[in-house]
Design a protein around this motif. Sequence first.
Motif, PDB file in Angstrom:
ATOM      1  N   GLY A   9       0.607  -1.151   0.149  1.00 19.94           N
ATOM      2  CA  GLY A   9       0.084  -0.093  -0.124  1.00 19.94           C
ATOM      3  C   GLY A   9       0.756   1.379  -0.137  1.00 19.94           C
ATOM      4  N   ALA A  10       2.024   1.207   0.059  1.00 18.61           N
ATOM      5  CA  ALA A  10       2.818   2.285   0.017  1.00 18.61           C
ATOM      6  C   ALA A  10       2.854   3.125  -1.093  1.00 18.61           C
ATOM      7  CB  ALA A  10       4.377   1.894   0.463  1.00 18.61           C
ATOM      8  N   THR A  11       3.163   2.510  -2.274  1.00 19.70           N
ATOM      9  CA  THR A  11       3.330   3.260  -3.626  1.00 19.70           C
ATOM     10  C   THR A  11       2.331   2.686  -4.582  1.00 19.70           C
ATOM     11  OG1 THR A  11       4.996   2.000  -4.409  1.00 19.70           O
ATOM     12  CG2 THR A  11       5.479   3.982  -3.031  1.00 19.70           C
ATOM     13  N   GLY A  12       2.087   3.426  -5.841  1.00 21.96           N
ATOM     14  CA  GLY A  12       1.615   2.885  -7.064  1.00 21.96           C
ATOM     15  C   GLY A  12       0.032   2.387  -7.136  1.00 21.96           C
ATOM     16  N   ILE A  13      -0.268   1.286  -7.567  1.00 26.08           N
ATOM     17  CA  ILE A  13      -1.489   0.983  -7.454  1.00 26.08           C
ATOM     18  C   ILE A  13      -1.780   0.730  -6.104  1.00 26.08           C
ATOM     19  CG2 ILE A  13      -2.999  -1.084  -8.196  1.00 26.08           C
ATOM     20  CD1 ILE A  13      -1.205  -1.478 -10.634  1.00 26.08           C
ATOM     21  N   GLY A  14      -1.340   0.139  -5.282  1.00 28.35           N
ATOM     22  CA  GLY A  14      -1.846  -0.303  -3.721  1.00 28.35           C
ATOM     23  C   GLY A  14      -2.020   1.172  -3.064  1.00 28.35           C
ATOM     24  N   ILE A  39       5.261  -2.653   9.134  1.00 34.59           N
ATOM     25  CA  ILE A  39       6.508  -2.816   8.239  1.00 34.59           C
ATOM     26  C   ILE A  39       7.088  -4.176   8.258  1.00 34.59           C
ATOM     27  CG2 ILE A  39       8.749  -1.869   7.720  1.00 34.59           C
ATOM     28  CD1 ILE A  39       6.713   0.284   7.629  1.00 34.59           C
ATOM     29  N   ALA A  40       7.108  -4.747   7.063  1.00 36.22           N
ATOM     30  CA  ALA A  40       7.442  -6.151   6.990  1.00 36.22           C
ATOM     31  C   ALA A  40       8.024  -6.407   5.566  1.00 36.22           C
ATOM     32  CB  ALA A  40       6.323  -7.308   7.189  1.00 36.22           C
ATOM     33  N   ASP A  41       9.257  -7.171   5.582  1.00 37.48           N
ATOM     34  CA  ASP A  41       9.783  -7.462   4.377  1.00 37.48           C
ATOM     35  C   ASP A  41       9.241  -9.041   3.977  1.00 37.48           C
ATOM     36  OD1 ASP A  41      11.210  -8.622   2.341  1.00 37.48           O
ATOM     37  OD2 ASP A  41      13.231  -8.340   3.050  1.00 37.48           O
ATOM     38  N   ALA A  68      -3.498  -8.535  -1.840  1.00 39.34           N
ATOM     39  CA  ALA A  68      -2.284  -8.897  -1.897  1.00 39.34           C
ATOM     40  C   ALA A  68      -1.551  -8.202  -3.227  1.00 39.34           C
ATOM     41  CB  ALA A  68      -2.140 -10.429  -2.243  1.00 39.34           C
ATOM     42  N   CYS A  69      -1.148  -6.857  -3.080  1.00 38.31           N
ATOM     43  CA  CYS A  69      -0.687  -5.967  -3.885  1.00 38.31           C
ATOM     44  C   CYS A  69       0.608  -5.914  -4.005  1.00 38.31           C
ATOM     45  CB  CYS A  69      -1.500  -4.633  -3.853  1.00 38.31           C
ATOM     46  SG  CYS A  69      -1.162  -3.446  -5.321  1.00 38.31           S
ATOM     47  N   ALA A  70       1.585  -6.097  -2.913  1.00 33.60           N
ATOM     48  CA  ALA A  70       2.922  -5.955  -3.211  1.00 33.60           C
ATOM     49  C   ALA A  70       3.500  -6.966  -4.185  1.00 33.60           C
ATOM     50  CB  ALA A  70       3.509  -6.592  -1.811  1.00 33.60           C
ATOM     51  N   GLY A  71       4.479  -6.299  -5.081  1.00 34.57           N
ATOM     52  CA  GLY A  71       5.071  -7.012  -6.228  1.00 34.57           C
ATOM     53  C   GLY A  71       6.404  -6.493  -6.561  1.00 34.57           C
ATOM     54  N   LEU A  72       7.071  -7.086  -7.276  1.00 36.89           N
ATOM     55  CA  LEU A  72       8.562  -6.615  -7.687  1.00 36.89           C
ATOM     56  C   LEU A  72       8.563  -6.908  -9.310  1.00 36.89           C
ATOM     57  CD1 LEU A  72      10.556  -8.030  -4.791  1.00 36.89           C
ATOM     58  CD2 LEU A  72      10.352  -5.751  -5.318  1.00 36.89           C
ATOM     59  N   PRO A  73       9.341  -5.889  -9.855  1.00 37.29           N
ATOM     60  CA  PRO A  73       9.170  -6.025 -11.425  1.00 37.29           C
ATOM     61  C   PRO A  73      10.360  -7.191 -11.885  1.00 37.29           C
ATOM     62  CG  PRO A  73      10.486  -4.078 -10.708  1.00 37.29           C
ATOM     63  CD  PRO A  73      10.013  -4.834  -9.441  1.00 37.29           C
TER      64      PRO A  73
HETATM   65  P1  NAD Z   1       4.860  -0.189  -6.770  1.00 35.21           P
HETATM   66  O1  NAD Z   1       6.350  -0.638  -6.833  1.00 35.21           O
HETATM   67  O2  NAD Z   1       4.309   1.092  -6.790  1.00 35.21           O
HETATM   68  O3  NAD Z   1       4.439  -1.047  -5.720  1.00 35.21           O
HETATM   69  C1  NAD Z   1       4.693  -2.205  -5.131  1.00 35.21           C
HETATM   70  C2  NAD Z   1       4.538  -2.127  -3.631  1.00 35.21           C
HETATM   71  O4  NAD Z   1       5.165  -3.448  -3.159  1.00 35.21           O
HETATM   72  C3  NAD Z   1       5.360  -1.206  -2.936  1.00 35.21           C
HETATM   73  O5  NAD Z   1       4.576  -0.258  -2.027  1.00 35.21           O
HETATM   74  C4  NAD Z   1       6.578  -1.851  -2.475  1.00 35.21           C
HETATM   75  O6  NAD Z   1       7.017  -1.097  -1.300  1.00 35.21           O
HETATM   76  C5  NAD Z   1       6.012  -3.182  -1.991  1.00 35.21           C
HETATM   77  N1  NAD Z   1       6.951  -4.007  -1.925  1.00 35.21           N
HETATM   78  C6  NAD Z   1       7.803  -4.587  -2.754  1.00 35.21           C
HETATM   79  N2  NAD Z   1       8.695  -5.580  -2.159  1.00 35.21           N
HETATM   80  C7  NAD Z   1       8.213  -5.834  -0.869  1.00 35.21           C
HETATM   81  C8  NAD Z   1       8.501  -6.576   0.282  1.00 35.21           C
HETATM   82  N3  NAD Z   1       9.713  -7.499   0.052  1.00 35.21           N
HETATM   83  N4  NAD Z   1       7.885  -6.773   1.076  1.00 35.21           N
HETATM   84  C9  NAD Z   1       6.763  -5.878   1.212  1.00 35.21           C
HETATM   85  N5  NAD Z   1       6.331  -5.179   0.629  1.00 35.21           N
HETATM   86  C10 NAD Z   1       6.955  -5.180  -0.605  1.00 35.21           C
HETATM   87  O7  NAD Z   1       4.409  -0.980  -8.205  1.00 35.21           O
HETATM   88  P2  NAD Z   1       2.989  -1.178  -8.638  1.00 35.21           P
HETATM   89  O8  NAD Z   1       2.953  -1.110  -9.973  1.00 35.21           O
HETATM   90  O9  NAD Z   1       1.899  -0.279  -7.999  1.00 35.21           O
HETATM   91  O10 NAD Z   1       2.847  -2.632  -8.590  1.00 35.21           O
HETATM   92  C11 NAD Z   1       1.556  -3.216  -7.521  1.00 35.21           C
HETATM   93  C12 NAD Z   1       0.903  -4.779  -8.174  1.00 35.21           C
HETATM   94  O11 NAD Z   1       0.621  -4.514  -9.508  1.00 35.21           O
HETATM   95  C13 NAD Z   1       2.361  -5.396  -8.141  1.00 35.21           C
HETATM   96  O12 NAD Z   1       1.877  -6.948  -7.815  1.00 35.21           O
HETATM   97  C14 NAD Z   1       2.542  -5.694  -9.695  1.00 35.21           C
HETATM   98  O13 NAD Z   1       3.305  -6.888 -10.131  1.00 35.21           O
HETATM   99  C15 NAD Z   1       1.261  -5.422 -10.030  1.00 35.21           C
HETATM  100  N6  NAD Z   1       1.156  -4.882 -11.672  1.00 35.21           N
HETATM  101  C16 NAD Z   1       1.619  -3.673 -11.976  1.00 35.21           C
HETATM  102  C17 NAD Z   1       1.606  -3.373 -13.332  1.00 35.21           C
HETATM  103  C18 NAD Z   1       2.425  -1.967 -13.599  1.00 35.21           C
HETATM  104  O14 NAD Z   1       2.405  -1.841 -15.100  1.00 35.21           O
HETATM  105  N7  NAD Z   1       2.706  -0.902 -13.076  1.00 35.21           N
HETATM  106  C19 NAD Z   1       1.115  -4.166 -14.278  1.00 35.21           C
HETATM  107  C20 NAD Z   1       0.513  -5.464 -13.828  1.00 35.21           C
HETATM  108  C21 NAD Z   1       0.595  -5.852 -12.552  1.00 35.21           C
END
Ligand code: NAD
Length: 253
Positions: A9-14, A39-41, A68-73
Amino acid sequence: MKVYAMTGGATGIGAALRQQLADAGHRVISVDIREGDIIADLSTAAGRETALTGVRELAADGLDGFIACAGLPPVAPVQLIASVNYFAAVEMAAGLKDLVGMRRGTVLLVASNSAPMIENDHPFVQSCLAADEQATLASLADLNGQSVYAGSKRALTVWMRRNVVAWAKAGVRLNAVAPGITLTPLTAQVFADPELGDVMRQFGESVPWGEAAQPGQIANVMRFMLSEEADFVCGSVFFVDGGSDAMLRSDQF
Ligand code: NAD
């Protein structure tokens, strides 16, 4: 007022979804590695334990939803992509299932429109679904970030579909949203990559209904999927991608 827990929930879509839910008067418990209520990894077992314990303490009377929105690229280290995008999402959902079931609530997973770009029978997808995280992480050496990213989202979507019936019986509506390219810190990392940046930019320019989305456009649909208006939406993979999936796979749905 509903009570939701979410990761990422810190950035982006979340962050957009968290804000929309808060603006609508709901309580949101946010778990993130950067900032939030907890705060958790989530790439680590200890971080997931902290997250689950923390949410359970803050929502002892149950949850109306978990997202479940957390994700890495795809440009992140492959082990981290697999751990956060697939294993943490599944473990958090399973660990909060009873709290969501208490309120006949919703679990919403965040997949991607890249999920169909890899086959179900890919060894990485199958390894995720076999639920052995350590074996999966040990098998990633020859895979690139794009395959692991798409595979993690494919596995997450299949896991969701496989669990719909059992979870419905437990009072949980299970769904996934599959966003297309969206302008967030995640995509900024991909745009900056010397190999993937141009590919991503071209993909963004090919979106039939405009270009890349803003995070709020994805959050709008997620908020609907969590709402009572979506009460019969169960087991759905909701593509929110400006028509990209239809462009790439017009005969499949
Ligand atoms: P983002 O980087 O803005 O958000 C990701 C969030 O996950 C951040 O708040 C970050 O701090 C958190 N996060 C990352 N690693 C973490 C960890 N180890 N523990 C806890 N939190 C962690 O990216 P976004 O684009 O908003 O992505 C949100 C979701 O949408 C992701 O699952 C992503 O795969 C998915 N998604 C994004 C896109 C896109 O184009 N942006 C497209 C399809 C799917």
